[in-house]
Design an enzyme around this catalytic site. Structure first.
Site, PDB file in Angstrom:
ATOM      1  N   ASP A  55       0.817  -1.241   0.131  1.00 11.29           N
ATOM      2  CA  ASP A  55      -0.132   0.003  -0.028  1.00 11.29           C
ATOM      3  C   ASP A  55       0.798   1.240   0.059  1.00 11.29           C
ATOM      4  OD1 ASP A  55      -2.343   1.448  -0.030  1.00 11.29           O
ATOM      5  OD2 ASP A  55      -2.633   1.095   2.117  1.00 11.29           O
ATOM      6  N   ARG A  64      -0.945   9.234  -9.679  1.00 18.51           N
ATOM      7  CA  ARG A  64      -1.048   7.976  -8.727  1.00 18.51           C
ATOM      8  C   ARG A  64      -0.365   6.736  -9.763  1.00 18.51           C
ATOM      9  NH1 ARG A  64      -4.127   7.480  -4.585  1.00 18.51           N
ATOM     10  NH2 ARG A  64      -4.403   5.280  -5.171  1.00 18.51           N
ATOM     11  N   HIS A  70       2.268   3.477  -8.983  1.00 21.95           N
ATOM     12  CA  HIS A  70       2.214   1.960  -9.128  1.00 21.95           C
ATOM     13  C   HIS A  70       3.357   1.350 -10.047  1.00 21.95           C
ATOM     14  CE1 HIS A  70      -1.689   2.164  -7.619  1.00 21.95           C
ATOM     15  NE2 HIS A  70      -2.275   2.871  -8.530  1.00 21.95           N
ATOM     16  N   LEU A  84      10.074 -20.869  -4.594  1.00 24.41           N
ATOM     17  CA  LEU A  84       9.349 -19.939  -4.016  1.00 24.41           C
ATOM     18  C   LEU A  84       7.970 -20.117  -4.693  1.00 24.41           C
ATOM     19  CD1 LEU A  84       8.556 -17.461  -2.094  1.00 24.41           C
ATOM     20  CD2 LEU A  84       9.271 -16.149  -4.016  1.00 24.41           C
ATOM     21  N   ARG A 111       1.921  -4.620   6.264  1.00 23.38           N
ATOM     22  CA  ARG A 111       1.294  -3.836   5.504  1.00 23.38           C
ATOM     23  C   ARG A 111       1.937  -2.706   5.471  1.00 23.38           C
ATOM     24  NH1 ARG A 111      -4.988  -2.233   4.745  1.00 23.38           N
ATOM     25  NH2 ARG A 111      -4.600  -0.497   3.196  1.00 23.38           N
TER      26      ARG A 111
HETATM   27  C1  IPE Z   1      -5.619  -2.438  -0.207  1.00 23.64           C
HETATM   28  O1  IPE Z   1      -4.985  -1.291  -0.355  1.00 23.64           O
HETATM   29  C2  IPE Z   1      -5.664  -3.203  -1.501  1.00 23.64           C
HETATM   30  C3  IPE Z   1      -4.292  -3.425  -2.175  1.00 23.64           C
HETATM   31  C4  IPE Z   1      -3.182  -3.168  -1.580  1.00 23.64           C
HETATM   32  C5  IPE Z   1      -4.422  -4.305  -3.100  1.00 23.64           C
HETATM   33  P1  IPE Z   1      -6.175  -0.254  -0.436  1.00 23.64           P
HETATM   34  O2  IPE Z   1      -5.446   1.095  -0.538  1.00 23.64           O
HETATM   35  O3  IPE Z   1      -7.207  -0.680  -1.295  1.00 23.64           O
HETATM   36  O4  IPE Z   1      -6.882  -0.360   0.978  1.00 23.64           O
HETATM   37  P2  IPE Z   1      -7.751   1.019   1.795  1.00 23.64           P
HETATM   38  O5  IPE Z   1      -8.687   1.612   0.750  1.00 23.64           O
HETATM   39  O6  IPE Z   1      -6.931   2.081   2.260  1.00 23.64           O
HETATM   40  O7  IPE Z   1      -8.446   0.074   2.807  1.00 23.64           O
HETATM   41  C1  IPE Z   2      -1.547   0.191  -3.437  1.00 17.97           C
HETATM   42  O1  IPE Z   2      -1.426   1.635  -3.400  1.00 17.97           O
HETATM   43  C2  IPE Z   2      -1.660  -0.132  -4.785  1.00 17.97           C
HETATM   44  C3  IPE Z   2      -3.109  -0.726  -4.817  1.00 17.97           C
HETATM   45  C4  IPE Z   2      -4.161  -0.679  -3.892  1.00 17.97           C
HETATM   46  C5  IPE Z   2      -3.471  -1.246  -6.225  1.00 17.97           C
HETATM   47  P1  IPE Z   2      -2.554   2.588  -3.278  1.00 17.97           P
HETATM   48  O2  IPE Z   2      -2.809   2.971  -4.786  1.00 17.97           O
HETATM   49  O3  IPE Z   2      -3.549   2.166  -2.287  1.00 17.97           O
HETATM   50  O4  IPE Z   2      -1.864   4.028  -2.780  1.00 17.97           O
HETATM   51  P2  IPE Z   2      -2.335   4.834  -1.815  1.00 17.97           P
HETATM   52  O5  IPE Z   2      -2.741   4.184  -0.597  1.00 17.97           O
HETATM   53  O6  IPE Z   2      -3.751   5.633  -2.341  1.00 17.97           O
HETATM   54  O7  IPE Z   2      -1.278   5.675  -1.310  1.00 17.97           O
HETATM   55 MG    MG Z   3      -4.146   2.428  -0.486  1.00 20.92          MG
END
Ligand code: IPE
Ligand code: IPE
Ligand code: MG
Length: 250
Positions: free
Chosen positions: A21, A34, A38, A132, A189
């Site tokens: 995350d 964003r 990624h 793995l 996390r």
């Molecule tokens: C959880 O992250 C899902 C993934 C990392 C794929 P999110 O960014 O979607 O979770 P929330 O919305 O903050 O709970």
């Molecule tokens: C995690 O990073 C990747 C996915 C959920 C696909 P986020 O895209 O949730 O990034 P934040 O949490 O908004 O910073």
């Molecule tokens: Mg997120």
């Protein structure tokens, strides 16, 4: 001493699960969009997969896209799917070189057709690897998975193959997408969020949880090793008392 040298290789977690995350915030901090986050998150995936394989972790599950992530803006979802397709295509030779087997859990029928095709091909090309097991959670959510399991048990009961009295934890686990995979002992996390976000709710029953402020695109194998060192300092009691565990160790 580096974190890697501090790891007791006799006491490795067999299965590590990670909620990757913080990509969006990482990009926004840099004034980028964003998707830039990624894109850089893929480098972290590479480092962590390599790091896990190097020290002999058997299963690594990465939460890459949740059921709820489909509700993000269409441009972000599309960008993520394109990144998924191009990354799988590029990474298969490295997976093979490192003896890594790919598996996917989640509602993959929701994915674009080219992503489904790439995944199928990558799974086929890596299926003979014995090192793995890399489990990608894609279009995954635990509630979806649990409902799927309940439905498939329902079908078995309706058809007379299974009696309701014979439903045990073991039977239930066989109907989950993670059938055959041991429960994660360690769940990490990133990005400073303290929640599970619909990830492996059943399987994490006794996992040790590790939260770090590090945003996913900054996370590297050294951070994974730090989490493992932290895990190895903990006493896992499984409902028993500390004294009982010490007596069992003797
Ligand atoms: C959880 O992250 C899902 C993934 C990392 C794929 P999110 O960014 O979607 O979770 P929330 O919305 O903050 O709970
Ligand atoms: C995690 O990073 C990747 C996915 C959920 C696909 P986020 O895209 O949730 O990034 P934040 O949490 O908004 O910073
Ligand atoms: Mg997120």
């Amino acid at each position: 001493m580096s974190s890697m040298q501090m790891i007791n290789t006799d006491k490795l977690p067999r299965h590590i699960a990670i909620i990757m995350d913080g990509n969006g915030r990482w990009a926004q901090e840099k004034g980028e969009n964003r998707l830039f986050g990624h894109f850089h998150g893929v480098e972290s995936v590479r480092s962590v997969v390599e790091g896990a394989a190097e020290i002999g972790i058997q299963y690594l599950t990465l939460y890459a896209f949740s059921t709820e992530n489909w509700d993000r803006p269409a441009t972000e979802v599309q960008g993520l799917m394109e990144l998924l397709v191009s990354t799988i295509r590029k990474e298969v030779p490295t997976l093979n070189k490192n003896n890594i087997q790919l598996q996917v859990i989640g509602d993959t029928s929701m994915l674009p057709l080219n992503a489904i095709a790439e995944l199928k091909e990558a799974i086929r090309e890596t299926q003979a690897n014995t090192g793995l097991r890399l489990v990608m959670a894609l279009s995954y959510s635990s509630r979806w998975e649990i409902i799927q399991a309940v439905k498939s048990i329902g079908v078995a009961v309706e058809s007379g193959q299974l009696s309701s009295a014979a439903i045990t934890q073991q039977v239930f686990e066989e109907h989950l997408t993670t059938a055959g995979i041991p429960d994660p002992e360690l769940m990490i996390r990133t990005s400073g969020e303290f929640r599970v976000s619909n990830f492996l709710l059943y399987q994490l029953a006794y996992a040790e949880l590790y939260f770090t402020e590090t945003l996913w695109p900054d996370f590297r194998k050294e951070h994974l090793y730090e989490a493992i060192v932290d895990f190895q300092r903990r006493e896992r009691r499984f409902g028993k008392t500390g004294e009982q565990l010490k007596a069992e160790d003797l």
